[in-house]
Design an enzyme around this catalytic site. Structure first.
Site, PDB file in Angstrom:
ATOM      1  N   ILE A  99       0.871  -1.172   0.000  1.00  0.00           N
ATOM      2  CA  ILE A  99       0.000   0.000   0.000  1.00  0.00           C
ATOM      3  C   ILE A  99       0.910   1.224   0.000  1.00  0.00           C
ATOM      4  O   ILE A  99       1.541   1.529   1.022  1.00  0.00           O
ATOM      5  CB  ILE A  99      -0.927   0.011   1.231  1.00  0.00           C
ATOM      6  CG1 ILE A  99      -1.751  -1.280   1.288  1.00  0.00           C
ATOM      7  CG2 ILE A  99      -1.828   1.247   1.224  1.00  0.00           C
ATOM      8  CD1 ILE A  99      -2.475  -1.499   2.601  1.00  0.00           C
ATOM      9  N   GLU A 138       4.265  -7.925   2.940  1.00  0.00           N
ATOM     10  CA  GLU A 138       4.569  -8.759   4.095  1.00  0.00           C
ATOM     11  C   GLU A 138       4.183  -8.058   5.396  1.00  0.00           C
ATOM     12  O   GLU A 138       3.644  -8.676   6.318  1.00  0.00           O
ATOM     13  CB  GLU A 138       6.064  -9.114   4.133  1.00  0.00           C
ATOM     14  CG  GLU A 138       6.536  -9.917   2.936  1.00  0.00           C
ATOM     15  CD  GLU A 138       6.973  -9.054   1.744  1.00  0.00           C
ATOM     16  OE1 GLU A 138       7.650  -9.600   0.866  1.00  0.00           O
ATOM     17  OE2 GLU A 138       6.650  -7.844   1.693  1.00  0.00           O
ATOM     18  N   CYS A 168      11.466  -6.211   5.644  1.00  0.00           N
ATOM     19  CA  CYS A 168      10.464  -7.269   5.835  1.00  0.00           C
ATOM     20  C   CYS A 168      11.105  -8.579   6.259  1.00  0.00           C
ATOM     21  O   CYS A 168      10.505  -9.356   7.002  1.00  0.00           O
ATOM     22  CB  CYS A 168       9.626  -7.456   4.573  1.00  0.00           C
ATOM     23  SG  CYS A 168       8.413  -6.130   4.382  1.00  0.00           S
TER      24      CYS A 168
END
Length: 130
Positions: free
Chosen positions: A42, A54, A88
């Site tokens: 996003i 993730e 991540c």
């Protein structure tokens, strides 16, 4: 069994909000409760203040009361076998172990399986730091 993770990651990718990079990504996590939690990237105009796929999936898992990742699938529309970014990788390590399986996918399914330790061999260990 990893096919259900691939399908969830691909479905999540279709919901990505990536108007700036034009690089949709989806991720799906199987948590200790056996349920799948998915997420998409996003983006935000204040780049890079968006969320990775993730990160979004981990958020859904945590909000459902889960804290342990068993396996993860990641897919990107424009890059086959797209691994999680460095941030991540550490986020995934926070909720999983060195042997947690990471499935890298293309549009047809899982193409490569790695252990988290392959992606992040020297992660911060929560037992030591936290």
């Amino acid at each position: 069994m990893e096919n259900d993770l691939f399908e969830a990651a691909r479905e999540a990718m279709s919901k990505a909000h990536a108007p700036y990079s034009k690089f949709p990504v989806g991720a799906a996590i199987r948590a200790e409760d056996g349920k799948i939690y998915s997420g998409a990237n996003i983006e935000n105009l204040s780049f890079p203040e968006g969320w990775c796929a993730e990160t979004t999936a981990i958020s859904h898992m945590v909000m459902a009361g889960q804290r342990k990742i068993l396996e993860v699938a990641v897919i990107a529309e424009k890059l086959a076998l797209c691994p999680p970014c460095g941030g991540c990788r550490q986020r995934l390590a926070e909720f999983s172990g060195a042997s947690t399986r990471i499935f890298l996918c293309d549009e047809t399914g899982v193409k490569k399986t790695l252990a988290l330790s392959d992606l992040l061999p020297h992660s911060f260990e929560t037992e030591v730091i936290g």
